[in-house]
Motif scaffolding. Structure first.
Motif, PDB file in Angstrom:
ATOM      1  N   VAL A   1       0.840  -1.205   0.000  1.00 34.32           N
ATOM      2  CA  VAL A   1       0.000   0.000   0.000  1.00 34.32           C
ATOM      3  C   VAL A   1       0.875   1.256   0.000  1.00 34.32           C
ATOM      4  O   VAL A   1       1.936   1.302   0.613  1.00 34.32           O
ATOM      5  CB  VAL A   1      -0.959  -0.010   1.213  1.00 34.32           C
ATOM      6  N   ASP A   2       0.386   2.268  -0.714  1.00 37.48           N
ATOM      7  CA  ASP A   2       1.137   3.520  -0.850  1.00 37.48           C
ATOM      8  C   ASP A   2       0.170   4.693  -0.762  1.00 37.48           C
ATOM      9  O   ASP A   2      -0.894   4.663  -1.378  1.00 37.48           O
ATOM     10  CB  ASP A   2       1.873   3.532  -2.199  1.00 37.48           C
ATOM     11  N   LEU A   3       0.531   5.695   0.022  1.00 41.88           N
ATOM     12  CA  LEU A   3      -0.312   6.889   0.148  1.00 41.88           C
ATOM     13  C   LEU A   3       0.570   8.087   0.465  1.00 41.88           C
ATOM     14  O   LEU A   3       1.044   8.240   1.587  1.00 41.88           O
ATOM     15  CB  LEU A   3      -1.368   6.702   1.239  1.00 41.88           C
ATOM     16  N   PRO A   4       0.813   8.941  -0.508  1.00 38.98           N
ATOM     17  CA  PRO A   4       1.681  10.099  -0.266  1.00 38.98           C
ATOM     18  C   PRO A   4       1.119  11.031   0.813  1.00 38.98           C
ATOM     19  O   PRO A   4      -0.096  11.194   0.946  1.00 38.98           O
ATOM     20  CB  PRO A   4       1.705  10.811  -1.628  1.00 38.98           C
ATOM     21  N   GLY A   5       2.034  11.616   1.589  1.00 41.17           N
ATOM     22  CA  GLY A   5       1.636  12.662   2.518  1.00 41.17           C
ATOM     23  C   GLY A   5       1.123  12.197   3.856  1.00 41.17           C
ATOM     24  O   GLY A   5       0.640  12.997   4.645  1.00 41.17           O
ATOM     25  N   ARG A   6       1.210  10.895   4.142  1.00 39.82           N
ATOM     26  CA  ARG A   6       0.810  10.383   5.461  1.00 39.82           C
ATOM     27  C   ARG A   6       2.042   9.784   6.127  1.00 39.82           C
ATOM     28  O   ARG A   6       2.418   8.663   5.836  1.00 39.82           O
ATOM     29  CB  ARG A   6      -0.300   9.346   5.365  1.00 39.82           C
ATOM     30  N   PHE A   7       2.669  10.558   6.975  1.00 43.26           N
ATOM     31  CA  PHE A   7       3.943  10.206   7.584  1.00 43.26           C
ATOM     32  C   PHE A   7       4.839   9.525   6.543  1.00 43.26           C
ATOM     33  O   PHE A   7       5.347   8.426   6.745  1.00 43.26           O
ATOM     34  CB  PHE A   7       3.779   9.346   8.829  1.00 43.26           C
ATOM     35  N   GLN A   8       4.998  10.212   5.438  1.00 36.45           N
ATOM     36  CA  GLN A   8       5.819   9.722   4.333  1.00 36.45           C
ATOM     37  C   GLN A   8       7.257  10.208   4.551  1.00 36.45           C
ATOM     38  O   GLN A   8       7.514  11.411   4.519  1.00 36.45           O
ATOM     39  CB  GLN A   8       5.266  10.243   3.003  1.00 36.45           C
ATOM     40  N   VAL A   9       8.160   9.285   4.785  1.00 35.77           N
ATOM     41  CA  VAL A   9       9.564   9.630   5.006  1.00 35.77           C
ATOM     42  C   VAL A   9      10.311   9.431   3.691  1.00 35.77           C
ATOM     43  O   VAL A   9      10.398   8.319   3.177  1.00 35.77           O
ATOM     44  CB  VAL A   9      10.184   8.774   6.121  1.00 35.77           C
ATOM     45  N   LEU A  10      10.832  10.534   3.135  1.00 34.05           N
ATOM     46  CA  LEU A  10      11.470  10.477   1.828  1.00 34.05           C
ATOM     47  C   LEU A  10      12.893   9.948   1.960  1.00 34.05           C
ATOM     48  O   LEU A  10      13.553  10.157   2.978  1.00 34.05           O
ATOM     49  CB  LEU A  10      11.484  11.877   1.199  1.00 34.05           C
ATOM     50  N   PRO A  11      13.386   9.261   0.939  1.00 36.61           N
ATOM     51  CA  PRO A  11      14.759   8.765   0.996  1.00 36.61           C
ATOM     52  C   PRO A  11      15.766   9.914   0.939  1.00 36.61           C
ATOM     53  O   PRO A  11      15.491  10.970   0.374  1.00 36.61           O
ATOM     54  CB  PRO A  11      14.863   7.875  -0.249  1.00 36.61           C
ATOM     55  N   GLY A  12      16.943   9.688   1.508  1.00 35.35           N
ATOM     56  CA  GLY A  12      18.010  10.686   1.456  1.00 35.35           C
ATOM     57  C   GLY A  12      18.194  11.423   2.767  1.00 35.35           C
ATOM     58  O   GLY A  12      17.519  11.167   3.764  1.00 35.35           O
ATOM     59  N   ARG A  13      19.147  12.350   2.756  1.00 34.21           N
ATOM     60  CA  ARG A  13      19.466  13.169   3.919  1.00 34.21           C
ATOM     61  C   ARG A  13      19.486  14.634   3.525  1.00 34.21           C
ATOM     62  O   ARG A  13      19.938  14.958   2.432  1.00 34.21           O
ATOM     63  CB  ARG A  13      20.830  12.763   4.486  1.00 34.21           C
TER      64      ARG A  13
END
Length: 433
Positions: free
Chosen positions: A284-296
């Motif tokens: 399951v995927d849902l943008p904008g709900r405690f979505q932690v993006l890859p990288g620093r």
């Protein structure tokens, strides 16, 4: 310009002008046009309401049903970047041409009936789904429940995910009043699910008064588990050895439980195997709900815009471990309980990057600064200070500033209005930041 010549963007601009109020709750106008359009569903319909958790629950239902091979229609709101996000067929946003065709049909049918933007677009998407021959349709309630346009459809299963204080100008200023409004999506003799561990008595009483088949978390369905896996237990069905949902956050098991209870209630019409449930939750995927993006540095996107959602965001941030500094990109609507959101988040943020938003009802960045100061947040605008509050004219500018100041071991939490998160997502997509 003739209606047939309008593009989707032109239609959406036109719909903003049709009705004197942006929000006008009530079903008489929208039901009249629905009847003219002959909208009806031959497949199971699941309606999902609640203060928080609606989008996550809808996404899990869609993902599991798609893994089971069903053809699924999903209606959600609001969108983050493209309007088409609101209407998904088999996991993909509907294209412009399909939406425009439905807008033309609604315009032709409404006659002199005045519809809000939300009512008009809801009718168009409902008609699209009704004509598309789905195996299941999932509908997210826009605001409240009882008087929301989505409630013109008699759902086979209605879910209320949670009940807390939000939209109080429309729904009331207590959980009891809001619970009654949410319970308006329940139907006599049909399954009514409440995922809130402490449901308002008004919700329970209304379900009982109309003889809905009420399923309560902790009584009719529940979960257990450890750090590796979890189990769902319902009235007559168990789902064991489940992986945790791909959606991160403290309340996602409650949302997953409500989704599995709905599917248990529909098991005779929509049978689903154990592996299909496992796959659906993992994918399951849902943008904008405690979505932690890859990288620093770590970047978190979360549409937490009321105190209940902000408390969950704060808990999720606490669970992430240590970061030297936390930057917040925050913007909100002025009718929200901004001070309540600040109370949940103020001890977790070192640097506040406040943003204006492109809507008249948005709170200005300066007004949010005043609320931070009233809450006891002491900060300096001088370079290199340990605490700061700065203001910006757009989410993109606020995010760019946070990104320029954050070290690679810090984190940036982008939260508040959908427009705050969307502005940052668009900036990242366009390469501005």
């Amino acid at each position: 310009m003739t209606t047939s010549a309008r593009s989707l963007s032109e239609w959406l601009a036109h719909l903003e002008t049709l009705h004197p109020k942006a929000i006008e709750l009530g079903l008489e106008r929208v039901r009249a046009v629905k009847d003219r359009l002959g909208i009806r569903f031959d497949c199971p319909v699941i309606t999902v309401g609640g203060t928080n958790g609606k989008g996550s629950t809808c996404a899990m239902l869609e993902s599991i049903l798609l893994q089971a091979g069903y053809r699924v229609g999903l209606y959600t709101s609001p969108h983050l970047i493209d309007f088409n996000e609101r209407a998904r067929l088999d996991g993909e946003p509907v294209d412009d041409a399909a939406l425009v065709a439905q807008f033309e049909a609604v315009e032709a049918a409404r006659g002199e009936v005045s519809l809000t933007y939300f009512e008009f677009t809801t009718l168009a998407i409902l008609r699209l789904f009704a004509q598309s021959g789905r195996d299941a349709v999932i509908l997210e309630v826009g605001l409240g429940g009882r008087l929301d346009a989505v409630n013109i459809i008699d759902a086979d299963v209605a879910i209320v995910t949670s009940v807390d204080l939000d939209h109080m100008d429309y729904l009331g200023d207590t959980r009891e009043k809001i619970g009654f409004e949410k319970a308006g999506i329940f139907r006599p003799g049909r399954t009514a699910i409440c995922g809130d561990p402490v449901p308002p008595s008004t919700l329970v009483q209304h379900a009982e008064a109309i003889s809905a088949d009420l399923w309560l978390f902790g009584r009719d369905f529940n979960y257990s588990g450890d750090k590796q896996q979890w189990n769902y237990g319902g009235r007559s069905q168990r789902r064991n050895s489940l992986g945790y949902p791909a959606l991160r956050g403290a309340n996602q098991l409650l949302n997953a439980c409500a989704a599995l209870a709905a599917l248990e209630a529909l098991r005779d019409r929509l049978p689903i195997g154990a592996q299909e449930v496992r796959n659906g939750l993992v994918l399951v995927d849902l943008p904008g709900r405690f979505q932690v993006l890859p990288g620093r540095p770590a970047v978190i996107l979360d549409v937490a815009h009321n105190p209940h959602a902000a408390a969950t965001l704060a808990q999720n941030i606490d669970n992430m471990g240590f970061y030297p500094y936390t930057y917040a990109v925050f913007g909100a609507m002025q009718d929200k309980d901004i001070s309540g959101v600040i109370a949940q988040m103020k001890d977790r943020v070192d640097h506040w990057c406040l943003t204006d938003l492109p809507l008249p009802r948005a709170a200005s960045a300066e007004s949010i600064r005043a609320q931070l100061q009233a809450a006891g947040v002491v900060a300096s605008d001088t370079q290199g200070s340990e605490k700061s509050i700065t203001t910006f004219s757009s989410p993109a500018d606020a995010y760019a500033n946070a990104l320029s100041r954050a070290g690679e071991n810090d984190r940036i939490a982008v939260f508040g209005s959908f427009l705050t998160v969307a502005g940052v997502m668009q900036a990242r997509r366009s390469g501005q930041s």
